[in-house]
Write an enzyme that holds these catalytic residues in place. Structure first.
Site, short mmCIF file in Angstrom:
data_model
loop_
_atom_site.label_atom_id
_atom_site.label_comp_id
_atom_site.label_asym_id
_atom_site.label_seq_id
_atom_site.Cartn_x
_atom_site.Cartn_y
_atom_site.Cartn_z
N SER A 85 0.83 -1.20 0.00
CA SER A 85 0.00 0.00 0.00
C SER A 85 0.86 1.25 0.00
O SER A 85 1.93 1.29 0.62
CB SER A 85 -0.91 0.02 1.23
OG SER A 85 -1.66 1.23 1.28
N LYS A 127 -4.41 -6.69 3.81
CA LYS A 127 -4.40 -5.59 2.83
C LYS A 127 -5.82 -5.27 2.38
O LYS A 127 -6.18 -4.10 2.19
CB LYS A 127 -3.54 -5.98 1.63
CG LYS A 127 -3.56 -4.97 0.47
CD LYS A 127 -3.12 -3.58 0.91
CE LYS A 127 -2.75 -2.68 -0.28
NZ LYS A 127 -3.80 -2.48 -1.27
N HIS A 134 -7.35 -3.29 5.09
CA HIS A 134 -6.76 -1.96 4.98
C HIS A 134 -7.52 -1.13 3.95
O HIS A 134 -7.89 0.02 4.19
CB HIS A 134 -5.28 -2.07 4.58
CG HIS A 134 -4.67 -0.81 4.05
ND1 HIS A 134 -4.93 -0.34 2.77
CD2 HIS A 134 -3.83 0.09 4.61
CE1 HIS A 134 -4.27 0.79 2.59
NE2 HIS A 134 -3.59 1.07 3.68
N ASN A 135 -7.77 -1.72 2.79
CA ASN A 135 -8.46 -0.99 1.73
C ASN A 135 -9.91 -0.69 2.12
O ASN A 135 -10.44 0.36 1.77
CB ASN A 135 -8.42 -1.79 0.43
CG ASN A 135 -7.06 -1.72 -0.24
OD1 ASN A 135 -6.06 -1.43 0.40
ND2 ASN A 135 -7.01 -2.00 -1.52
N GLU A 149 -9.77 2.18 4.28
CA GLU A 149 -9.49 3.32 3.39
C GLU A 149 -10.79 3.85 2.77
O GLU A 149 -11.02 5.06 2.71
CB GLU A 149 -8.52 2.86 2.31
CG GLU A 149 -8.15 3.89 1.26
CD GLU A 149 -7.25 3.27 0.20
OE1 GLU A 149 -7.55 3.46 -1.00
OE2 GLU A 149 -6.26 2.61 0.55
#
Length: 482
Positions: free
Chosen positions: A129, A183, A186-187, A190
């Site tokens: 990222s 990940k 995480h997105n 986000e």
């Protein structure tokens, strides 16, 4: 000629910048691209004067590598990854390592790890990222998969990663698809952060009637305090940007947001695991709604926009909005961590939640000041079930709760949609209430479908059915396979 330390396949922007980053850290890199012309352009252009070399075939790339070979794939997720793996395998041997640095779905990574392990090789699903800037100067890196590969790739990945307090933003995440799963979450976070910021922007501009310059100054000020984060920082930069004629660029950008799927995957996983990931789901749906531009314009002509101008003190409302943004952000991370904890149980991953916060402190899109507090929360409470149960975060929510409620009410009164903020508040209200109306839902389910219910005055695990009408009988749905 000395053999290369690592091969890189795929020279889109991320691949090129990662190759340059590795070269900066004294790793010898050989690169390959399916379109040979792009590889040659890269070698003659951005890579000119470096030790990066090009390979015109995958076989040549493999032959130029030190053993065990380490190959980083930066290709489109999905079938393209499998196609490159299939093309590489005839040239590889036991002990070689393939690292997938794209946004692959964690289930695909699980499958690839198992496949290569059966061949005596190693597969690593590596979330990266930070966008093109992070790739060039130091991203957050989340490797997972076959842990036997970690000693051979640890130095390389940690050297090119971002660093905060001299700690690399790269730690081993876990087995199987754990790296790509983290990940993905995480997105998802986000998506939530971006939607919350967009809601704050719209409420200030349309609900409070503030000028763009004043809004830009609010975001700049917020970035100096507890809301400090990369996304708040770039929002202030975006709002300050002007066209050649002096007009704000933001006013010329179409209000229809795109997405690449990771937020959707996060929501799907939450539904599969039964985790109430309400804020992130609303952020995904908000993007879907934004895509209905033509319908929204037609609806605007049918329904009058709310004409309820704000007459109160603007600074007081902005202060409350900052509290709402911060409290909602806490809920977003709390829900994301709930999802990772449930996934760890489901897939037998040993995730280190404090280390994940360390990885996210630098290089990545959601980097923010309070990730240090998340690290401390999990260090202080090894079995912490939810960030809202940690003393620090509980105190922060108590402090900001009043402003959060006033902001959500203001959105309703002025007709400004706040789906992420209001869903976060609804989650919080449900989470800290010891009794919810689900008893009525269970009664309804038993009434029409004989699904049974448990009783408060009997041990958990005992199930009961009531013949509510006197005509339903004693049979329950659990007595049948249907």
């Amino acid at each position: 000629m000395a053999k290369a330390d690592i091969g890189l396949v795929g020279l889109a922007v991320m691949g090129q910048n990662l190759a340059l980053n590795m070269n900066d850290h004294d790793f010898r890199v050989v690169v390959y691209n399916r379109t040979t012309a792009r590889m040659r352009e890269f070698i003659r252009g951005p890579a000119a004067g470096t030790r990066i070399v090009g390979a015109e075939t995958l076989e040549a790339l493999v032959e130029s590598l030190e053993r065990p070979r380490r190959i980083l794939l930066m290709v489109r997720a999905g079938k393209a990854v499998d196609a490159v793996v299939d093309a590489l395998l005839p040239f590889l041997e036991p002990g070689d390592i393939i690292i997938d640095g794209g946004n692959s779905r964690y289930t695909d990574t699980e499958r690839r790890v198992a496949r290569l392990k059966g061949l005596g090789m190693h597969f690593v699903g590596c979330g990266i990222s930070g966008g093109e800037e992070g790739a060039r100067h130091g991203p957050a890196i989340m490797p997972g998969g076959d842990e036997a590969a970690w000693p051979a790739i640890r130095s390389l990945l940690q050297d090119i990663a971002a660093r905060v307090d001299d700690v690399p933003c790269c730690q081993w995440i876990g087995s199987g698809g754990a790296g790509h799963y983290v990940k993905m979450v995480h997105n998802g976070i986000e998506y939530g952060d971006m939607q919350l910021i967009a809601e704050a922007y719209q409420l200030m501009r349309e609900g409070l009637g503030m000028e763009l310059d004043a809004i830009q100054k609010v975001f700049s000020r917020w970035n100096q305090g507890r809301l400090n984060s990369y996304l708040i920082e770039i929002t202030a930069d975006i709002l300050a940007y002007r066209e050649a004629d002096g007009s704000p660029l933001i006013d010329h950008i179409l209000d229809s947001a795109g997405q690449k799927g990771t937020g959707k995957w996060t929501g799907i996983s939450a539904l599969d695991l039964g985790v109430p990931l309400t804020l992130i789901a609303e952020a995904v749906f908000a993007r879907c709604l934004s895509a209905l531009k033509d319908q929204r314009l037609e609806a605007e002509g049918i329904f009058d926009l709310s004409e309820n101008p704000y007459h109160g003190d603007v600074q007081t409302a902005v202060d409350a909005l900052g509290q709402a943004l911060y409290a909602s952000k806490i809920v977003s991370y709390a829900q994301g961590y709930m999802l990772m904890q449930e996934a760890a149980k489901e897939y037998a991953w040993e995730l280190h939640y404090g280390d994940i916060a360390l990885v996210w402190r630098g290089g990545c899109i959601i980097r923010s000041r309070f990730l240090n507090n998340i690290k401390e929360a999990y260090d202080n409470h090894a079995g912490l079930q939810n960030l809202l149960l940690d003393g620090y975060f509980a105190g922060q929510v108590r402090e900001t709760q009043a402003g959060w409620r006033r902001t959500c009410a203001l959105g309703i009164e002025t007709g400004i949609p706040l789906p992420a903020m209001t869903s976060a508040l609804a989650f919080f209200d449900g989470y800290h209430r010891g009794r919810l109306p689900a008893n009525l839902i269970q009664a309804q389910r038993d009434y029409f479908g004989a699904h049974t219910y448990e009783r408060l005055d009997r041990p958990r695990g005992e199930h009961f059915h009531t013949d509510w009408t006197g005509e339903g009988g004693d049979a329950t749905s659990g007595q049948y396979d249907a």
